[in-house]
Design an enzyme around this catalytic site. Sequence first.
Site, PDB file in Angstrom:
ATOM      1  N   HIS A  40       5.642  -1.895  -2.951  1.00  0.00           N
ATOM      2  CA  HIS A  40       4.753  -0.732  -2.773  1.00  0.00           C
ATOM      3  C   HIS A  40       4.976   0.166  -3.981  1.00  0.00           C
ATOM      4  O   HIS A  40       6.099   0.671  -4.165  1.00  0.00           O
ATOM      5  CB  HIS A  40       5.093   0.014  -1.485  1.00  0.00           C
ATOM      6  N   GLU A  93       8.047  -7.310  10.927  1.00  0.00           N
ATOM      7  CA  GLU A  93       9.111  -6.500  10.307  1.00  0.00           C
ATOM      8  C   GLU A  93       9.861  -5.823  11.466  1.00  0.00           C
ATOM      9  O   GLU A  93      11.010  -6.146  11.737  1.00  0.00           O
ATOM     10  CB  GLU A  93       8.524  -5.466   9.336  1.00  0.00           C
ATOM     11  N   ASP A 135      10.202  -4.430  -1.935  1.00  0.00           N
ATOM     12  CA  ASP A 135       9.539  -3.516  -0.995  1.00  0.00           C
ATOM     13  C   ASP A 135       9.399  -2.101  -1.573  1.00  0.00           C
ATOM     14  O   ASP A 135       8.361  -1.783  -2.147  1.00  0.00           O
ATOM     15  CB  ASP A 135      10.296  -3.498   0.354  1.00  0.00           C
TER      16      ASP A 135
HETATM   17  N1  HPA Z   1       6.915  -1.350   5.911  1.00  0.00           N
HETATM   18  C1  HPA Z   1       5.718  -0.939   6.303  1.00  0.00           C
HETATM   19  N2  HPA Z   1       4.987  -0.117   5.594  1.00  0.00           N
HETATM   20  C2  HPA Z   1       5.453   0.314   4.424  1.00  0.00           C
HETATM   21  C3  HPA Z   1       6.680  -0.084   3.968  1.00  0.00           C
HETATM   22  C4  HPA Z   1       7.457  -0.957   4.749  1.00  0.00           C
HETATM   23  O1  HPA Z   1       8.602  -1.332   4.408  1.00  0.00           O
HETATM   24  N3  HPA Z   1       6.846   0.508   2.766  1.00  0.00           N
HETATM   25  C5  HPA Z   1       5.760   1.231   2.517  1.00  0.00           C
HETATM   26  N4  HPA Z   1       4.899   1.121   3.515  1.00  0.00           N
HETATM   27 ZN    ZN Z   2       6.400  -3.502   2.616  1.00  0.00          ZN
END
Ligand code: HPA
Ligand code: ZN
Length: 343
Positions: A27, A208, A286
């Site tokens: 991101h 996740e 990430d």
């Molecule tokens: N998970 C979900 N959404 C997100 C993340 C993440 O790790 N990082 C930025 N947006």
């Molecule tokens: Zn992510």
Amino acid sequence: MTETGTGVTGPTDSALFALPKAELHLHIEGTLEPELVFELAGRNGVGLPYASVDELKTHYDFSDLQSFLNLYYATMDVLRTESDFAELTRRYLATAATQGVRHVELFFDPQAHTARGIRLETVVDGIGAALDEAERDLGITSGIILSFLRDQPVDAAEIILSVGLSRIDRIIGVGLDSAEVGHPPSLFAHVFARARDAGLHVVAHAGEEGPPEYIREAIDLLGVERIDHGIRAIEDPELVARLAGERIALTMCPLSNVRLRTIGDLAEHPLRRLDAAGVRVTVNSDDPAYFGGYVGDNFVAVRDALGVTAQEAERYARTSIEASFAPDARKRELLSEVDGWLG
Ligand code: HPA
Ligand code: ZN
């Protein structure tokens, strides 16, 4: 080779950094380092509720995904102009280059910016300018993935897709992120169908914090080509077999999972077990500014905690290239760079 925490010899840190790789789960707003937060706040006259970089860093102790997202959305308020987004991206690429990144497909969260009055075009043009420079100066190729915020109304995703389609020359795909539990992929089936019809690639965060069922929905109802994270697939052997059989790659982010307490300890991370079960796995960072490391650091961490070998690290890197959306000729070029890595 170096001694790992598991008592096995593994590749050295510098070898893992040098391993040519694609980063597929990044991101760009999550590369906003605390020092840059203060620089941009000063430049843009944005008041911060922290006296110093060190004080801001004391807030980087997260209890779950939501606790991280609260800080992530708050700090990105310092990003205001096209040149801010270019600077952010430029700094990420400079670090990524030192950690072996040869191709990156990065997410951005347009709704987090349009909600603050910043146009999607401002964001995309800033990011895009830095990506163009990196291709020329660093030989890093790239793509931009527009990510919908799943904890916002579906109508908002439909609207932002329409805006994004006016810049389709700059966008290779769509994704789905933000708070997962209670916001299943099924809600977004229509907007993903529109994106696919427009010729965009599709990926989604799933499994996740959310259950394995969300991974199934992302495949069956959104038609995703890769799953972002997917760690909770390990709870469901039938799903693991399906991911392996259908060759659906997972973009895993080990340090993120530890920092957001999705797993208790890196030694429990399912990366290596999923690989052994035939699932295509990749290693990514990430939100590296928040989670304690860029992609090379993630490779080092899984070597130490899981005993990942040179052969396995090389396989993850090859998979990252093969599962990318780069043109076939570029994939061949990058795979041949990996060929020389082990010597
Ligand atoms: N998970 C979900 N959404 C997100 C993340 C993440 O790790 N990082 C930025 N947006
Ligand atoms: Zn992510």
